[in-house]
Enzyme design. Sequence first.
Site, PDB file in Angstrom:
ATOM      1  N   GLU A  15      -9.538   4.793  16.274  1.00 51.42           N
ATOM      2  CA  GLU A  15     -10.829   4.572  15.626  1.00 51.42           C
ATOM      3  C   GLU A  15     -11.816   3.815  16.521  1.00 51.42           C
ATOM      4  O   GLU A  15     -12.929   3.515  16.095  1.00 51.42           O
ATOM      5  CB  GLU A  15     -10.624   3.825  14.306  1.00 51.42           C
ATOM      6  N   ASN A  18       0.832  -1.207   0.000  1.00 52.17           N
ATOM      7  CA  ASN A  18       0.000   0.000   0.000  1.00 52.17           C
ATOM      8  C   ASN A  18       0.869   1.260   0.000  1.00 52.17           C
ATOM      9  O   ASN A  18       1.573   1.524   0.969  1.00 52.17           O
ATOM     10  CB  ASN A  18      -0.919  -0.011   1.225  1.00 52.17           C
ATOM     11  N   CYS A  58      -5.100   0.298   5.443  1.00 50.93           N
ATOM     12  CA  CYS A  58      -4.681  -1.096   5.563  1.00 50.93           C
ATOM     13  C   CYS A  58      -4.577  -1.537   7.027  1.00 50.93           C
ATOM     14  O   CYS A  58      -4.597  -2.734   7.303  1.00 50.93           O
ATOM     15  CB  CYS A  58      -3.383  -1.347   4.809  1.00 50.93           C
TER      16      CYS A  58
END
Length: 179
Positions: free
Chosen positions: A171, A136, A144
């Site tokens: 998160e 990535n 990712c």
Amino acid sequence: MNLDERHLEWTVVDSGVGPLFLAATPAGLVRVEFHGEERRISPLAARLGAEPVRPPAGEEVLLAEPVRQLAAYFAGELKRFELALDWRLSAGFNRQVLHELERSVPYGSVVGYGELAARVGQPGAAQAVGAAMGSNPLPVVVPCHRVLESDGGIGGFGGGLEAKRTLLALEGVLPEPLF
């Protein structure tokens, strides 16, 4: 400012997971790297056939919005990046998987390698999905860190496992690390 396609703006910014190297072309953000260091620009510029420019902090043209959005993300104020992305550093299956990840795995959620493989029509390609995550070019922005092992393990991460844990905690997926 009129920029040609060879213009490559870059900087290193502080973040909740350490310094991040950022680079953008007129097409969009092209690279995010953990452990940001100035020496990263020469190989990237050569690969893209670009002319690197590092503007003074606060005077970025191409990187102003990525820098702002990353700061908002790490402050817990941004849930979804809205940035133009230059995908030149990813192709084929890897790009397909990364697009699906960006599209279908929102802030605060996770997906297994096998499930992501199934979403792109390759249910037996969990290992290939792992390779795509490792390739990535835009980690954090293309999240990712939200991909876990099918058995619930945290899996690997180019920025290091502590960075992955920190991002998942930010998160709300994991408890805050006890540093």
